[in-house]
Design an enzyme around this catalytic site. Sequence first.
Site, mmCIF file in Angstrom:
data_model
loop_
_atom_site.group_PDB
_atom_site.id
_atom_site.type_symbol
_atom_site.label_atom_id
_atom_site.label_comp_id
_atom_site.label_asym_id
_atom_site.label_seq_id
_atom_site.Cartn_x
_atom_site.Cartn_y
_atom_site.Cartn_z
ATOM 1 N N LYS A 190 6.727 -0.560 14.667
ATOM 2 C CA LYS A 190 5.802 -1.599 14.217
ATOM 3 C C LYS A 190 6.534 -2.498 13.242
ATOM 4 O O LYS A 190 7.148 -2.029 12.284
ATOM 5 C CB LYS A 190 4.513 -1.031 13.629
ATOM 6 C CG LYS A 190 4.632 -0.231 12.354
ATOM 7 C CD LYS A 190 3.236 -0.044 11.718
ATOM 8 C CE LYS A 190 3.307 0.579 10.346
ATOM 9 N NZ LYS A 190 2.036 0.585 9.614
ATOM 10 N N SER A 239 0.867 -1.181 0.000
ATOM 11 C CA SER A 239 0.000 0.000 0.000
ATOM 12 C C SER A 239 0.902 1.229 0.000
ATOM 13 O O SER A 239 0.919 2.021 0.923
ATOM 14 C CB SER A 239 -0.921 -0.007 1.222
ATOM 15 O OG SER A 239 -0.192 0.143 2.413
ATOM 16 N N GLU A 294 -3.273 5.485 12.332
ATOM 17 C CA GLU A 294 -2.407 5.862 11.211
ATOM 18 C C GLU A 294 -3.233 5.999 9.936
ATOM 19 O O GLU A 294 -4.154 5.223 9.706
ATOM 20 C CB GLU A 294 -1.348 4.761 11.065
ATOM 21 C CG GLU A 294 -0.355 4.956 9.931
ATOM 22 C CD GLU A 294 0.648 3.794 9.898
ATOM 23 O OE1 GLU A 294 0.968 3.239 10.972
ATOM 24 O OE2 GLU A 294 1.084 3.438 8.796
ATOM 25 N N GLU A 344 1.740 -9.474 7.027
ATOM 26 C CA GLU A 344 2.563 -9.032 8.155
ATOM 27 C C GLU A 344 2.446 -9.966 9.359
ATOM 28 O O GLU A 344 2.766 -9.585 10.483
ATOM 29 C CB GLU A 344 2.214 -7.581 8.512
ATOM 30 C CG GLU A 344 2.516 -6.643 7.338
ATOM 31 C CD GLU A 344 2.439 -5.172 7.678
ATOM 32 O OE1 GLU A 344 1.881 -4.823 8.738
ATOM 33 O OE2 GLU A 344 2.949 -4.365 6.878
ATOM 34 N N ASP A 358 -3.946 0.995 11.742
ATOM 35 C CA ASP A 358 -3.516 1.691 10.522
ATOM 36 C C ASP A 358 -4.632 1.480 9.510
ATOM 37 O O ASP A 358 -4.825 0.379 9.003
ATOM 38 C CB ASP A 358 -2.187 1.130 9.992
ATOM 39 C CG ASP A 358 -1.764 1.821 8.692
ATOM 40 O OD1 ASP A 358 -2.466 2.767 8.260
ATOM 41 O OD2 ASP A 358 -0.731 1.419 8.114
ATOM 42 N N ASP A 397 1.546 8.369 7.408
ATOM 43 C CA ASP A 397 2.420 7.427 6.689
ATOM 44 C C ASP A 397 2.435 7.841 5.218
ATOM 45 O O ASP A 397 3.343 8.547 4.771
ATOM 46 C CB ASP A 397 1.898 6.003 6.891
ATOM 47 C CG ASP A 397 2.582 4.978 6.004
ATOM 48 O OD1 ASP A 397 3.620 5.298 5.408
ATOM 49 O OD2 ASP A 397 2.081 3.839 5.889
ATOM 50 N N HIS A 417 -3.278 -6.087 2.522
ATOM 51 C CA HIS A 417 -2.352 -7.090 3.062
ATOM 52 C C HIS A 417 -3.007 -8.452 3.256
ATOM 53 O O HIS A 417 -2.395 -9.375 3.783
ATOM 54 C CB HIS A 417 -1.760 -6.618 4.397
ATOM 55 C CG HIS A 417 -0.852 -5.438 4.240
ATOM 56 N ND1 HIS A 417 -0.398 -4.696 5.295
ATOM 57 C CD2 HIS A 417 -0.308 -4.877 3.136
ATOM 58 C CE1 HIS A 417 0.381 -3.719 4.849
ATOM 59 N NE2 HIS A 417 0.449 -3.801 3.547
ATOM 60 N N LYS A 464 9.695 5.122 7.433
ATOM 61 C CA LYS A 464 10.050 3.969 6.605
ATOM 62 C C LYS A 464 11.256 4.359 5.764
ATOM 63 O O LYS A 464 11.156 5.263 4.924
ATOM 64 C CB LYS A 464 8.887 3.611 5.678
ATOM 65 C CG LYS A 464 7.675 3.000 6.386
ATOM 66 C CD LYS A 464 6.497 2.946 5.419
ATOM 67 C CE LYS A 464 5.382 2.047 5.922
ATOM 68 N NZ LYS A 464 4.158 2.202 5.095
ATOM 69 N N HIS A 498 8.486 -1.318 9.524
ATOM 70 C CA HIS A 498 8.842 -2.262 8.464
ATOM 71 C C HIS A 498 7.971 -1.973 7.247
ATOM 72 O O HIS A 498 7.149 -1.064 7.274
ATOM 73 C CB HIS A 498 8.570 -3.683 8.966
ATOM 74 C CG HIS A 498 7.116 -3.933 9.249
ATOM 75 N ND1 HIS A 498 6.537 -5.164 9.245
ATOM 76 C CD2 HIS A 498 6.086 -3.050 9.518
ATOM 77 C CE1 HIS A 498 5.243 -5.056 9.508
ATOM 78 N NE2 HIS A 498 4.949 -3.795 9.680
ATOM 79 N N ARG A 499 8.110 -2.758 6.172
ATOM 80 C CA ARG A 499 7.171 -2.753 5.056
ATOM 81 C C ARG A 499 6.470 -4.104 5.022
ATOM 82 O O ARG A 499 6.934 -5.067 5.630
ATOM 83 C CB ARG A 499 7.892 -2.532 3.707
ATOM 84 C CG ARG A 499 8.608 -1.211 3.548
ATOM 85 C CD ARG A 499 7.794 0.016 3.881
ATOM 86 N NE ARG A 499 6.587 0.217 3.114
ATOM 87 C CZ ARG A 499 6.399 1.153 2.187
ATOM 88 N NH1 ARG A 499 7.388 1.972 1.898
ATOM 89 N NH2 ARG A 499 5.239 1.306 1.581
ATOM 90 N N SER A 500 5.371 -4.177 4.272
ATOM 91 C CA SER A 500 4.669 -5.463 4.191
ATOM 92 C C SER A 500 5.531 -6.507 3.464
ATOM 93 O O SER A 500 5.431 -7.697 3.734
ATOM 94 C CB SER A 500 3.315 -5.291 3.525
ATOM 95 O OG SER A 500 3.441 -4.585 2.308
ATOM 96 N N GLN A 529 -6.434 -1.740 7.406
ATOM 97 C CA GLN A 529 -5.309 -2.581 7.024
ATOM 98 C C GLN A 529 -4.647 -3.285 8.210
ATOM 99 O O GLN A 529 -4.185 -4.418 8.094
ATOM 100 C CB GLN A 529 -4.278 -1.706 6.292
ATOM 101 C CG GLN A 529 -3.038 -2.426 5.802
ATOM 102 C CD GLN A 529 -2.136 -1.475 5.032
ATOM 103 O OE1 GLN A 529 -2.377 -1.176 3.872
ATOM 104 N NE2 GLN A 529 -1.100 -0.975 5.683
ATOM 105 N N GLU A 530 -4.567 -2.587 9.359
ATOM 106 C CA GLU A 530 -3.805 -3.138 10.477
ATOM 107 C C GLU A 530 -4.490 -2.842 11.812
ATOM 108 O O GLU A 530 -4.969 -1.731 12.031
ATOM 109 C CB GLU A 530 -2.385 -2.529 10.495
ATOM 110 C CG GLU A 530 -1.688 -2.684 9.151
ATOM 111 C CD GLU A 530 -0.329 -1.985 9.057
ATOM 112 O OE1 GLU A 530 0.216 -1.584 10.092
ATOM 113 O OE2 GLU A 530 0.163 -1.859 7.928
#
Length: 424
Positions: free
Chosen positions: A384, A40, A281, A203, A240, A308, A153, A333, A361-363, A161-162
């Site tokens: 995270k 994303s 987020e 993730e 997020d 983000d 994800h 990031k 991190h990234r996915s 998403q999270e």
Amino acid sequence: LIEAVGAREILDSRGNPTVEVEVLLDDGIVQRAAVPSGASTGAFEAYELRDGDKSRYSGKGVLKAVAAVVDELGPALEGVDASEQRIIDEILIEVDGTENKSRVGANAILGVSLAVAKAAADSADLPLFRYLGGPNAHILPVPLFNVINGGSHADNGIDCQEFFLAPIGASSFSEALRWGTETYHVLKSELLKAGYATGLGDEGGFAPDLPSNREGLDFLITAIEKAGFTPGTDIALGMDVAATEFYKDGVYRFENKDWSAEELTAYYAELVDAYPIVTIEDPLDEDSWEAWQHLTEQLGSKIQIVGDDLFVTNPTRLRKGIELKAANSLLVKVNQIGTLSETLDAVDLAHRSGFTSMFSHRSGETEDTTIADLVVATNSGQIKSGAPARSERVAKYNQLLRIEEELGDAAEFIGRAAFPRFKG
Ligand code: PGA
Ligand code: ZN
């Protein structure tokens, strides 16, 4: 001094190619760094160069970026002092010559930038967090465990998403890791009991097909309680939303309805009252600055509002967000901006402006653990790195265990003080 720079194409956690760089110094030190990759991704991120050759990895190969490291970036650094990070990053930016690092690729540039820092630290015989952060680097971050995955994800129907567990009441990082992990396992059995699938998203969080986003938060509360903890006091929640992913033509398509920014903001306000949420987020689209301003005005004193896709770790966009009061926290990031120096500049700017920061991190990840050292080097206080499962996620948490051990009595776990909700 830098003697040689090499690179290769390796795989990330989604089975896509990514860049790994190796730096050799004249004292014989060799260090490597690997580059992560998002799904994303924000429209304003630095450019990730992919080959586009459909006969290899569906066009996702990174041989052009690898060649750029070997043929251009490496030779430009030969004989340069590896401890001159800012000069090195300037050289990398100059060789590329574009605004968004699109000629040689931010993936090529970042790999070199990080590998040089690791080699310089090793050459100075210091751990990376100490080399970059100096003697004052001692804050262990609150880990935000992404235990339910949705959005881009996962293949489920969850829009958000999270969903995070934030063990803010723990007394050390290692205890926070244990609390989060125990709750993760209880969450799995609760989902199974309710008849949901417990396959994992990108993730490492579960990806059940929940009917609503509130249902996700309810499951977290139940899991926290059944694991023996108190929601809000021991373990808080976060999200997020990654709202840009479901924003189109001025409308948010969320839970099968069309929402305006005001309606979505009112919904978040309800959630914040109903659940112990400490951070949200990307609640809104990445270019809707005014809507972010309104949301921050309403919710910014209660919770952390993290940019983000809005900021993409870019000091210029962050400066705008600070002036407009469009958020109160920066997601960090390294591959969004593409060099270590620019990343540290963004974090500095955030902290000097009263913003918090969260390393991320990234996915698409690798076994590289650099961000664990960066979060301690900058005393950021939040990280995270996905669920406490799957090695590319856990690698960062495990590195933080090592750092906590290395710091010994000097280590300080920031806990609830990391979040604005508890500062006042
Ligand atoms: P990404 O997701 O790495 O797929 O961009 C992470 C995030 O949105 O924070
Ligand atoms: Zn995000």
